[in-house]
Design a protein around this motif. Structure first.
Motif, PDB file in Angstrom:
ATOM      1  N   PRO B   8       3.790  17.662 -16.293  1.00 34.91           N
ATOM      2  CA  PRO B   8       3.437  16.995 -14.688  1.00 34.91           C
ATOM      3  C   PRO B   8       2.604  16.154 -14.306  1.00 34.91           C
ATOM      4  O   PRO B   8       2.236  16.014 -15.530  1.00 34.91           O
ATOM      5  N   SER B   9       2.697  16.115 -13.536  1.00 33.59           N
ATOM      6  CA  SER B   9       2.006  14.990 -12.857  1.00 33.59           C
ATOM      7  C   SER B   9       0.549  15.230 -13.053  1.00 33.59           C
ATOM      8  O   SER B   9      -0.917  14.361 -13.606  1.00 33.59           O
ATOM      9  N   ARG B  10      -0.586  16.737 -12.797  1.00 35.40           N
ATOM     10  CA  ARG B  10      -1.395  17.413 -12.724  1.00 35.40           C
ATOM     11  C   ARG B  10      -1.294  18.644 -12.870  1.00 35.40           C
ATOM     12  O   ARG B  10      -0.238  18.987 -12.504  1.00 35.40           O
ATOM     13  N   ASP B  11      -2.450  18.908 -13.000  1.00 31.27           N
ATOM     14  CA  ASP B  11      -2.591  20.938 -13.191  1.00 31.27           C
ATOM     15  C   ASP B  11      -3.515  21.723 -13.695  1.00 31.27           C
ATOM     16  O   ASP B  11      -4.842  20.730 -13.647  1.00 31.27           O
ATOM     17  N   ILE B  12      -4.024  22.580 -12.222  1.00 33.54           N
ATOM     18  CA  ILE B  12      -5.183  23.172 -13.016  1.00 33.54           C
ATOM     19  C   ILE B  12      -5.107  24.661 -13.287  1.00 33.54           C
ATOM     20  O   ILE B  12      -4.285  25.004 -12.799  1.00 33.54           O
ATOM     21  N   CYS B  13      -5.733  24.552 -14.858  1.00 35.74           N
ATOM     22  CA  CYS B  13      -4.904  25.629 -15.841  1.00 35.74           C
ATOM     23  C   CYS B  13      -6.602  26.219 -15.866  1.00 35.74           C
ATOM     24  O   CYS B  13      -8.103  25.928 -15.488  1.00 35.74           O
ATOM     25  N   GLN B  14      -6.633  27.826 -16.159  1.00 35.97           N
ATOM     26  CA  GLN B  14      -7.196  28.216 -16.532  1.00 35.97           C
ATOM     27  C   GLN B  14      -8.120  28.380 -18.013  1.00 35.97           C
ATOM     28  O   GLN B  14      -7.177  28.084 -18.999  1.00 35.97           O
ATOM     29  N   ARG B  15      -9.378  28.916 -17.554  1.00 37.02           N
ATOM     30  CA  ARG B  15      -9.580  28.469 -19.306  1.00 37.02           C
ATOM     31  C   ARG B  15      -9.305  29.655 -20.147  1.00 37.02           C
ATOM     32  O   ARG B  15      -8.528  30.375 -19.994  1.00 37.02           O
ATOM     33  N   GLY B  16      -8.687  29.166 -21.614  1.00 36.19           N
ATOM     34  CA  GLY B  16      -7.922  30.436 -22.690  1.00 36.19           C
ATOM     35  C   GLY B  16      -6.303  30.074 -22.786  1.00 36.19           C
ATOM     36  O   GLY B  16      -5.631  30.342 -23.378  1.00 36.19           O
ATOM     37  N   THR B  17      -6.261  29.295 -21.770  1.00 35.30           N
ATOM     38  CA  THR B  17      -4.113  29.214 -21.301  1.00 35.30           C
ATOM     39  C   THR B  17      -4.233  28.251 -22.054  1.00 35.30           C
ATOM     40  O   THR B  17      -5.199  27.260 -22.558  1.00 35.30           O
ATOM     41  N   SER B  18      -2.943  27.826 -22.042  1.00 35.69           N
ATOM     42  CA  SER B  18      -2.012  26.132 -22.755  1.00 35.69           C
ATOM     43  C   SER B  18      -1.322  25.810 -21.721  1.00 35.69           C
ATOM     44  O   SER B  18      -0.445  26.614 -20.497  1.00 35.69           O
ATOM     45  N   LEU B  19      -0.978  24.202 -21.967  1.00 37.15           N
ATOM     46  CA  LEU B  19      -0.147  23.826 -20.788  1.00 37.15           C
ATOM     47  C   LEU B  19       0.649  22.919 -21.962  1.00 37.15           C
ATOM     48  O   LEU B  19       0.284  22.129 -22.904  1.00 37.15           O
ATOM     49  N   THR B  20       1.923  22.266 -21.758  1.00 38.37           N
ATOM     50  CA  THR B  20       2.725  21.517 -22.450  1.00 38.37           C
ATOM     51  C   THR B  20       3.262  20.653 -21.600  1.00 38.37           C
ATOM     52  O   THR B  20       3.776  20.556 -20.742  1.00 38.37           O
ATOM     53  N   ILE B  21       2.672  19.084 -22.193  1.00 39.91           N
ATOM     54  CA  ILE B  21       3.019  18.014 -21.537  1.00 39.91           C
ATOM     55  C   ILE B  21       4.304  17.094 -21.705  1.00 39.91           C
ATOM     56  O   ILE B  21       4.396  16.858 -23.107  1.00 39.91           O
ATOM     57  N   GLN B  22       5.370  16.862 -20.758  1.00 43.15           N
ATOM     58  CA  GLN B  22       6.672  15.755 -21.570  1.00 43.15           C
ATOM     59  C   GLN B  22       6.176  14.922 -21.295  1.00 43.15           C
ATOM     60  O   GLN B  22       5.811  14.168 -20.438  1.00 43.15           O
ATOM     61  N   CYS B  23       6.779  14.031 -22.396  1.00 44.85           N
ATOM     62  CA  CYS B  23       7.256  12.462 -21.755  1.00 44.85           C
ATOM     63  C   CYS B  23       8.102  12.189 -22.097  1.00 44.85           C
ATOM     64  O   CYS B  23       9.001  12.542 -23.509  1.00 44.85           O
ATOM     65  N   GLN B  24       9.249  11.598 -21.186  1.00 45.56           N
ATOM     66  CA  GLN B  24      10.245  11.128 -21.639  1.00 45.56           C
ATOM     67  C   GLN B  24      10.304   9.425 -21.303  1.00 45.56           C
ATOM     68  O   GLN B  24       9.784   9.159 -20.264  1.00 45.56           O
TER      69      GLN B  24
END
Lengths: 115, 115
Positions: B8-24
Motif C-alpha cells: 500500500p502507499s500507507r498503512d497504520i498497523c497494530q503492534r505485533g502484527t505484520s505487513l507485506t509491501i508489494q513492489c511492481q
C-alpha cells in the motif's frame, strides 16, 4: 566502509537565484559513482544528476550541475535559476563498481525556494 | 527509466502484527532493493533481492524480521514482521537501471505507522 556527509541540514534560496549544496564522501575505491537525488514532499525519490569518478568533466543536467573535486572527495550540487518546484530534500549518494545497487546516502539537505 | 509502483502507499498497523509491501516494476530487472527511511532520516539499505536466490541482507537487518520474496523479474515483496513503533518508517523499493547498472530508480514508498 564508505561514508557520505552533507553538512547543511537546511538551505534556503530566493526564486531565480543560485544555490550550492555540499557533499563530501570517503572511500578507498577507485571505481565509483556519485549521485544527487531529490525527494519532494510527495516522497518520490528522483535522480537529479550522476557523476562517474573516472570522468574529470563535471556532469550537467539543465539547471543542475556538480563540482566534483576527486582529490578533496567533494561533490557539490549547484542549482541555477531556482524554481519553487525545486523545494525538496536533496540526498547525496555513492555506489562503487564492485557493489552496484548498494547506495550509501548522506543525511540530506532540506532546500526551500522562496518566491 | 522504469515505472515502479508500491502497495500500500500507507498503512497504520497494530503492534505485533505484520505487513507485506508489494513492489511492481513495468520491465524486467535483475536486482531489486529495499530501503528504510525513518522519520526525518536518510535512507538505509535493508536488502538486495535477486530473482531465484535468497535476499542478501545488510548489517542490522535479518530475514526473520524482514522476509523478502522475489518470485519473478518484475515483482518483489517485503514483509515487516512482529511490528513495533520503532518500525514506523517509509519503506522504498528501487531497481537498477537496465542501461546504467550503477543508477537506481525508486518507487513512491510505503509510509508505515505502528501504534
Amino acid at each position: 566502509a564508505q561514508t557520505v556527509t552533507q553538512s547543511q541540514p537546511e538551505m534556503s534560496v530566493q526564486e531565480a537565484e543560485t544555490v550550492t549544496l555540499s557533499c563530501t564522501y570517503d572511500t578507498s575505491e577507485s571505481n565509483y559513482y556519485l549521485f544527487w537525488y531529490k525527494q519532494p514532499p510527495s516522497r518520490q525519490m528522483i535522480l537529479v544528476i550522476r557523476q562517474e569518478a573516472y570522468k574529470q568533466q563535471n556532469a550537467t543536467e539543465n539547471r543542475f550541475s556538480v563540482n566534483f573535486q576527486k582529490a578533496a572527495k567533494s561533490f557539490s550540487l549547484k542549482i541555477s535559476d531556482s524554481q519553487l518546484g525545486d523545494t525538496a530534500m536533496y540526498f547525496c549518494a555513492f555506489t562503487h563498481g564492485t557493489s552496484y545497487g548498494k547506495l550509501t546516502f548522506g543525511q540530506g539537505t532540506i532546500l526551500t525556494v522562496h518566491p | 527509466s522504469a515505472v515502479i509502483s508500491q502497495k500500500p502507499s500507507r498503512d497504520i498497523c497494530q503492534r505485533g502484527t505484520s505487513l507485506t509491501i508489494q513492489c511492481q516494476v513495468d520491465s524486467q530487472v535483475t536486482m531489486m532493493f529495499w530501503y528504510r527511511q525513518q522519520p526525518g532520516q536518510s535512507l538505509t539499505l535493508i536488502a538486495t533481492a535477486n530473482q531465484g536466490s535468497e535476499a542478501t541482507y545488510e548489517s542490522g537487518f535479518v530475514i526473520d524480521k524482514f522476509p523478502i520474496s522475489r518470485p519473478n523479474l518484475t515483482f518483489s515483496t517485503l514483509t515487516v514482521s512482529n511490528m513495533s513503533p520503532e518500525d514506523s518508517s517509509i519503506y522504498l523499493c528501487s531497481v537498477e537501471s537496465t542501461t546504467r547498472g550503477d543508477e537506481q530508480y525508486f518507487g513512491p514508498g510505503t509510509r508505515l505507522t505502528v501504534t
